[in-house]
Design an enzyme around this catalytic site. Structure first.
Site, PDB file in Angstrom:
ATOM      1  N   GLU A 402       0.817  -1.216   0.000  1.00 59.87           N
ATOM      2  CA  GLU A 402       0.000   0.000   0.000  1.00 59.87           C
ATOM      3  C   GLU A 402       0.849   1.265   0.000  1.00 59.87           C
ATOM      4  OE1 GLU A 402      -0.706  -2.816   1.542  1.00 59.87           O
ATOM      5  OE2 GLU A 402      -2.619  -3.292   0.595  1.00 59.87           O
ATOM      6  N   HIS A 481     -11.441  -6.518   6.941  1.00 54.12           N
ATOM      7  CA  HIS A 481     -12.297  -6.126   5.810  1.00 54.12           C
ATOM      8  C   HIS A 481     -13.479  -5.272   6.220  1.00 54.12           C
ATOM      9  CE1 HIS A 481     -10.495 -10.089   4.808  1.00 54.12           C
ATOM     10  NE2 HIS A 481     -10.223  -9.475   3.687  1.00 54.12           N
TER      11      HIS A 481
END
Ligand SMILES: Cc1ncc(C[n+]2csc(CCOP(=O)(O)OP(=O)(O)O)c2C)c(N)n1
Length: 699
Positions: A402, A481
Site C-alpha cells: 500500500e 475487511h
C-alpha cells in the site's frame, strides 16, 4: 505505459565539470556549515545539522540538468547550493525568517525544499520522501521527458521501509530514479552493521538496478560516475543505485556530543582521510588549476559573501504567531453547474466507474493504480471496469504494497500538479502507507504553500455485505475487511476525507476530489456499492427523500467538498437532527422514516459527505432549530470521528439543547467478528437510532 502529459525535455548532454566552480560551491557549503554551527552554539537558534564530509553531493548535482528533480538528505547543503546558489535561503531557514523560501521559517534548518528548483520538500522522517521520489520517477517515465529524479539518504535511511519501497517501485517499473545511499557509517550513534548484512550494492543489483560503489570523498569520481549513470537513466536503462562511501566529520547534529560515541582515533582518521573539500583542493593544486593564494582568496570571498548575507537576513522579519493555522489545507473553489445529462437509476459502483471515466476524459494523464485494478474485472469491486475497457492503460495493477501505491500517486501528483488515484483494496490495509499519506498531507503546511500534493486515494471501507445492515443483515467482513476508517484519517491535518452515502454524491464528489490540490481520502462503503434505495420496511416503498439520489446523470458534474446535505424526512417542523455519513446515513434515514410514520412530524438527517473539514454551518442550521442531536457512526465507540462531532455539538450548543446529544456507534471492540451474532451485536442499526429518537422525543 502511455505518454500523455506534456513536460519539459531534459538534455542528453551531461554538463561538463567546471572544477573551480565546484570547489567554490564546496567551500561555500563548508564555510556556511561552520558559521551555522557556531551560531547554534551561541544560542542564536535551536538546531543545526551539518554537511561536513558530504560535500561531494555538489558534484552529483553538477552532473544533472536543471530540469531533473532532487530529493535531498539533510546533509546535502552542498547539493542545495549547487542547484540554487542561494546562500540566503539557508540562513533564512536557520533563523526562521518569513522570507525563507523552503517553508517560510516553518521547518528545521537543513530540510531543503524548492518547487522552483525542483527540490522535493525534505522530511524529518528519514527516508520519508523515498516513495514520493518513486512517484516522480513514474511521472517522468510516463511523460517521456527523459528527466531523472535523484533520491538521497544515509546508511540508516537505507534500512527504512520507505527506501525499500522505492527500490521496489523503481526496479519493478524501470523508473528513471538515481538512488544514493551516502554511507558515513553512522546513524546517530549506531554503526552501519545494524542497518544491513552483506553487500548492499550487490543486493540492489540483484533487484535489477544498475548499482555501483563510489568513493564519495573524491568529488571528481563522484561527478564522473553520476554523469554516466544519468546518461543511462535518460536512455531508459534505469533505475540506478550509487553507494557513496563518505565520512562524517562532525557529530550527528547540534544535539549530539561526538566524543561520547566515537573514539578519538576514529575521528582523527576520518578527518585525515575523508574530507572531500580537502581532496578537491589537492586535485586542483595537483592539476595546477589553483595556487595556495587562490585558495586563500576564495575562502575570504566566500566568507565575506556569507557575512553579508547573514547581516541582511538578520534584518528580515520573524514569523508572526498568528500565521500558525495558515496553509493547512486547500479546498478547491466550487462553481455550481447545470447538470444536463440524462439521469437513470444507478448503483454506486457504476457511479464511481462513471466518475473515473469523466476524470480521464478531461485529464488524460489521470490513472488509477492499485491491486488488481488493471484486471478485466476492474479490481475486486469492479470500480475500474470501464477504465479497463474504454481507456486502456489508465487502470494499472500494482504490487501488493500500500505504501508503494500511495507513493506513486503522491509523487506523480506532485510532478504533474494534478491528482492521480491510488486504490487501496480495503481501508484496513492502508496502514503500511500511513506515513506516506500523513506526510503528503503535511507538505502544503510544511512548505508554507510552496508545494501541493494532489492525490486521490480511494478505498473500500466499512462493514462487509450489501445494502443497509437493517435490510440485509451481517456481511462477514470481519477483521481486515470491515473497518470504517474515518478514525484514521480525519485527525490528519491537511487531509480531506470524504465518505459518500449515495450514488449521485459518489460521482459528483469523486470528480470534484480529483480537482483538489490537498490530498483526498475517498472512503467508499462496500455495503453501498450495490445497495438499492433503502426502505423503511422490508417489502415497503423506498424512502422518497432518498430515491432521487440514486438517479445519476450521465456526463460531467461535481458536488462541493466541505458541504453536507440535509435530508428532511416527514413533514412539519423537524424534531431532531441526526448527523451521519456512509452506510449510517441509510440506517438513520430508515429510523427517521419509521419514527415519523409512527409519531408524525419530521426529522433532519444530515449526510456530512465530507468528514474533514466538516460542514459546521449545516449542523448549526439544523440543531439550532431542533435542539436535539444524534450522531450515528459506524466506528467503534473509542476515540473516534463520531465522538469529535458529538463533542463539537456539545461545546457549541450545550445551552440550547433539550437533552444531551446522543452518540450511536459500533461497540468498543477491535472490529466486527466473523460470526453473525457477534457481528450483529457490533454494528449499530436503524433500530438503535429509532430508540434514540424515541428517547430524545420523550425527555
Ligand atoms: C523514521 C525516522 N526514525 C528516526 C529518526 C531519528 N533520526 C534522525 S537522523 C537519524 C539517523 C540517520 O542516519 P543515516 O541515515 O545514516 O544518516 P546520517 O545522519 O548518518 O547522515 C535518526 C535515527 C528520524 N528522523 N526518522
Amino acid at each position: 505505459m502511455t505518454t500523455n502529459v506534456t513536460a519539459p525535455v531534459a538534455g542528453t548532454d551531461a554538463r561538463t565539470l567546471d572544477p573551480l566552480a565546484l570547489y567554490r560551491t564546496m567551500v561555500t557549503a563548508r564555510t556556511l556549515n561552520d558559521v551555522l554551527k557556531a551560531r547554534k552554539t551561541q544560542g542564536k537558534f535551536p538546531f543545526y545539522i551539518g554537511c561536513a564530509g558530504h560535500e561531494s553531493m555538489a558534484a552529483v548535482v553538477v552532473a544533472m540538468d536543471d530540469e531533473d528533480w532532487l530529493s535531498f538528505y539533510y546533509r546535502d547543503l552542498a547539493g542545495w547550493l549547487q542547484r540554487t546558489h542561494d546562500v540566503h535561503a539557508v540562513l533564512r531557514a536557520a533563523y526562521s525568517r518569513v522570507t525563507d523560501p523552503m517553508g517560510g521559517g516553518r521547518n528545521m534548518p537543513s530540510h531543503y525544499s524548492s518547487r522552483r528548483y525542483h527540490v522535493l520538500p525534505t522530511f524529518s522522517e528519514v527516508g520519508g520522501l523515498a516513495p514520493f521520489a518513486g512517484g516522480v520517477g513514474w511521472a517522468f517515465k510516463r511523460d517521456g521527458s527523459r528527466r531523472v529524479v535523484t533520491f538521497v539518504t544515509g546508511d540508516g535511511g537505507a534500512a527504512t521501509n520507505d527506501f525499500n519501497v522505492l527500490l521496489r517501485q523503481a526496479t519493478v517499473h524501470k523508473l528513471p530514479v538515481l538512488m544514493i545511499v551516502a554511507n558515513n557509517h553512522w546513524a546517530i550513534m549506531t554503526e552501519r552493521q545494524a542497518q544491513w548484512a552483506g553487500d548492499l550494492t550487490a543486493q540492489v543489483r540483484a533487484m535489477d538496478a544498475i548499482a555501483v560503489d563510489v568513493d564519495g570523498v573524491d568529488p571528481v569520481a563522484t561527478y564522473e560516475t553520476t554523469r554516466e549513470l544519468v546518461a543511462r537513466l535518460r536512455a531508459g536503462e534505469g533505475p540506478a543505485f550509487m553507494h557513496l562511501h563518505v565520512g562524517l566529520l562532525d557529530a550527528h547534529s547540534s544535539s549530539t556530543d561526538i566524543r561520547r560515541y566515537r573514539t578519538r582515533e576514529e575521528i582523527e582518521e576520518t578527518t585525515r582521510t575523508k574530507d572531500p573539500v580537502k581532496r578537491m583542493r589537492e586535485i586542483l593544486l595537483d592539476r595546477g588549476l589553483l595556487t595556495e593564494q587562490d585558495i586563500e582568496r576564495i575562502h575570504d570571498e566566500v566568507k565575506a559573501e556569507i557575512d553579508r548575507a547573514e547581516e541582511q537576513v538578520l534584518g528580515e522579519p520573524e514569523v508572526p504567531a498568528e500565521r500558525v493555522t495558515e496553509r493547512v489545507i486547500e479546498i478547491p473553489p466550487y462553481e455550481p453547474q447545470q447538470v444536463s445529462g440524462t439521469a437513470r437509476k444507478t448503483p454506486m459502483i457504476e457511479a464511481i466507474n462513471d466518475g473515473l471515466v469523466e476524470i480521464v476524459k478531461r485529464d488524460p494523464g489521470f490513472f488509477v493504480f492499485g491491486q488488481d485494478v488493471g484486471s478485466a474485472t476492474g479490481g475486486v469491486f469492479n470500480a475500474t471496469m470501464r477504465l479497463v475497457r474504454e481507456f486502456p492503460g489508465t487502470a494499472i495493477s500494482s504490487a501488493l504494497n500500500e505504501q508503494f501505491i500511495a507513493g506513486i500517486a503522491a509523487g506523480c501528483g506532485m510532478a504533474d500538479g494534478r491528482a492521480r488515484c491510488g486504490e487501496i483494496q480495503f481501508v484496513d490495509y492502508h496502514q503500511s502507507a500511513t506515513q506516506t499519506i500523513r506526510l503528503a498531507a503535511r507538505i502544503y503546511y510544511q512548505s508554507n504553500g510552496d508545494w501541493n500534493t494532489p492525490m486521490l486515494l480511494r478505498m473500500k471501507s466499512g462493514s462487509g455485505g450489501g445494502g443497509p445492515i437493517s435490510d440485509s443483515g451481517s456481511g462477514g467482513g470481519a477483521f481486515g475487511h470491515s473497518n470504517a476508517g474515518e478514525q484514521w484519517f480525519t485527525n490528519v491535518p491537511g487531509l480531506i476525507t470524504i465518505c459518500p452515502a449515495t450514488p449521485y454524491d459518489a460521482k459528483g464528489l469523486l470528480i470534484q476530489a480529483s480537482l483538489a490540490q490537498s490530498p483526498v481520502v475517498f472512503l467508499e462503503r462496500g455495503r453501498l456499492y450495490r445497495s438499492d434505495v433503502p426502505h423503511a420496511h422490508k417489502g415497503g416503498e423506498p424512502i422518497a427523500a432518498l430515491a432521487e439520489l440514486w438517479n445519476v446523470p450521465e456526463g460531467y458534474y461535481t458536488e462541493p467538498i466541505g458541504k453536507a446535505r440535509t435530508i428532511r424526512i416527514g413533514s412539519g417542523a423537524p424534531l431532531a437532527t441526526i448527523i451521519s455519513w456512509g452506510t449510517m446515513l441509510l440506517e438513520s434515514a430508515i429510523a427517521a422514516a419509521r419514527f415519523t410514520e409512527a409519531n408524525g412530524g419530521a426529522v433532519d438527517v444530515i449526510d456530512l459527505r465530507t468528514l474533514m473539514p466538516f460542514d459546521t454551518e449545516a449542523i448549526r442550521a439544523s440543531v439550532q432549530g431542533t435542539n436535539r442531536a444524534i450522531v450515528v457512526t459506524e466506528e467503534p465507540d473509542l476515540t473516534s470521528f463520531g465522538r469529535h462531532i458529538h463533542s463539537w455539538i456539545t461545546e457549541n450548543f450545550f445551552w440550547q439543547l433539550d437533552n444531551p446529544p446522543a452518540i450511536i456507534s459500533a461497540r468498543a471492540a477491535p472490529a466486527a467478528p466473523y460470526n453473525a451474532p457477534e457481528e450483529s451485536a457490533y454494528f449499530p442499526t436503524a433500530e438503535d437510532v429509532e430508540r434514540a429518537l424515541e428517547r430524545l422525543a420523550s425527555e
